[in-house]
Design a protein around this motif. Sequence first.
Motif, PDB file in Angstrom:
ATOM      1  N   ILE A  51       0.838  -1.198   0.000  1.00 62.08           N
ATOM      2  CA  ILE A  51       0.000   0.000   0.000  1.00 62.08           C
ATOM      3  C   ILE A  51       0.873   1.248   0.000  1.00 62.08           C
ATOM      4  O   ILE A  51       0.612   2.214  -0.732  1.00 62.08           O
ATOM      5  N   ARG A  52       1.941   1.235   0.777  1.00 61.99           N
ATOM      6  CA  ARG A  52       2.835   2.395   0.843  1.00 61.99           C
ATOM      7  C   ARG A  52       3.449   2.710  -0.517  1.00 61.99           C
ATOM      8  O   ARG A  52       3.615   3.885  -0.887  1.00 61.99           O
ATOM      9  N   SER A  53       3.770   1.686  -1.290  1.00 60.57           N
ATOM     10  CA  SER A  53       4.376   1.900  -2.603  1.00 60.57           C
ATOM     11  C   SER A  53       3.390   2.466  -3.611  1.00 60.57           C
ATOM     12  O   SER A  53       3.766   3.261  -4.482  1.00 60.57           O
ATOM     13  N   GLU A  54       2.142   2.066  -3.511  1.00 67.78           N
ATOM     14  CA  GLU A  54       1.157   2.452  -4.526  1.00 67.78           C
ATOM     15  C   GLU A  54       0.411   3.747  -4.199  1.00 67.78           C
ATOM     16  O   GLU A  54       0.036   4.486  -5.108  1.00 67.78           O
ATOM     17  N   ALA A  55       0.213   4.029  -2.922  1.00 70.09           N
ATOM     18  CA  ALA A  55      -0.618   5.172  -2.517  1.00 70.09           C
ATOM     19  C   ALA A  55      -0.185   6.506  -3.120  1.00 70.09           C
ATOM     20  O   ALA A  55      -1.046   7.306  -3.517  1.00 70.09           O
ATOM     21  N   PRO A  56       1.112   6.811  -3.221  1.00 75.10           N
ATOM     22  CA  PRO A  56       1.489   8.138  -3.741  1.00 75.10           C
ATOM     23  C   PRO A  56       1.106   8.376  -5.199  1.00 75.10           C
ATOM     24  O   PRO A  56       1.142   9.522  -5.659  1.00 75.10           O
ATOM     25  N   HIS A  57       0.743   7.331  -5.920  1.00 67.20           N
ATOM     26  CA  HIS A  57       0.531   7.453  -7.357  1.00 67.20           C
ATOM     27  C   HIS A  57      -0.934   7.618  -7.744  1.00 67.20           C
ATOM     28  O   HIS A  57      -1.259   7.637  -8.938  1.00 67.20           O
ATOM     29  N   LEU A  58      -1.827   7.760  -6.776  1.00 66.12           N
ATOM     30  CA  LEU A  58      -3.265   7.807  -7.064  1.00 66.12           C
ATOM     31  C   LEU A  58      -3.607   8.925  -8.055  1.00 66.12           C
ATOM     32  O   LEU A  58      -4.300   8.693  -9.056  1.00 66.12           O
ATOM     33  N   GLU A  59      -3.131  10.121  -7.804  1.00 61.27           N
ATOM     34  CA  GLU A  59      -3.460  11.256  -8.696  1.00 61.27           C
ATOM     35  C   GLU A  59      -2.896  11.040 -10.089  1.00 61.27           C
ATOM     36  O   GLU A  59      -3.513  11.420 -11.101  1.00 61.27           O
ATOM     37  N   GLU A  60      -1.729  10.419 -10.159  1.00 60.56           N
ATOM     38  CA  GLU A  60      -1.109  10.110 -11.453  1.00 60.56           C
ATOM     39  C   GLU A  60      -1.985   9.147 -12.231  1.00 60.56           C
ATOM     40  O   GLU A  60      -2.193   9.301 -13.447  1.00 60.56           O
ATOM     41  N   TRP A  61      -2.528   8.132 -11.553  1.00 65.02           N
ATOM     42  CA  TRP A  61      -3.404   7.168 -12.240  1.00 65.02           C
ATOM     43  C   TRP A  61      -4.658   7.866 -12.742  1.00 65.02           C
ATOM     44  O   TRP A  61      -5.122   7.594 -13.857  1.00 65.02           O
ATOM     45  N   ILE A  62      -5.215   8.748 -11.930  1.00 65.02           N
ATOM     46  CA  ILE A  62      -6.427   9.458 -12.321  1.00 65.02           C
ATOM     47  C   ILE A  62      -6.168  10.294 -13.573  1.00 65.02           C
ATOM     48  O   ILE A  62      -6.939  10.286 -14.527  1.00 65.02           O
TER      49      ILE A  62
END
Length: 206
Positions: A191-202
Motif C-alpha cells: 500500500i505504501r508503494s502504490e498510494a502516492p501514485h493515485l493522482e497520477e493514475w487518475i
Amino acid sequence: MLDRVITSGTFSLDGGTWDVENNVWLVGDAREVIVIDAAHDARAIADRVGGRTVKAIVCTHAHDDHINAAHELAGLTGAPIRLHPADQVLWEQVYGDAVRYEPLADGEKLEAGGISLEVIHTPGHSPGAVCLHAADLCAVFSGDTLFKGGPGATGRSYSSFETIIESIRDRLLTLPGETVVHTGHGESTSIRSEAPHLEEWIARGH
C-alpha cells in the motif's frame, strides 16, 4: 501460512483471448487453507494443497481466468466456491447455471488455520470484484483490482475506471502502509508503494 501457485492459461472476454499467468494464493496452516482464485489448473492447485482441508475456494471476481478451475477443484476437495453475486453475469459466461457458488458479502470474515480474511467489495475491474484483507498477515489479496504500478484494467465489458479508482482510494489505500498487496498476476507490492501514485493514475485514465 501463505503459499502461491502460478498457473498458465488464457483470458477471454469481448471476443478476444490473451495468454496469462495467474497467481493462486493458499492461506492457512498445515491443516486447512482457503484457496484464492482457482485458475487454469485444478490438479496443480490440489497438489499444492496436499492433505489439507480446503475451507473455501474464493473468487476475487468472475473473469474466466480466475474461475475456470474452480468447479474441478471443488470436486477434488469438496470445498464451496465463494463469489460476490454482482459478478453473476460473468460467472454465467463460463458456467451458465450449471455450477453453483455461495455468495460473498462485503465485510464478511472467512477463516482458515487461525487466519481471518475480511471481504472488501472493490468494484471497478468487474462489478463483483473483492479483495481479501488478512490483518494477521499484514496483507491484502487484491485480485485484479490493484497491481504493482496501478489499477487493474477497465477497458472491457462490465468495468469502470471511475469505480475502480474510487474502490482503491476508499477501500485499499486506507489500509496500513506496510500492508503487502498480493496480486492476481505478477509481483506483489505494498500500500505504501502504490498510494502516492493515485493522482497520477487518475490523470492517466482521463
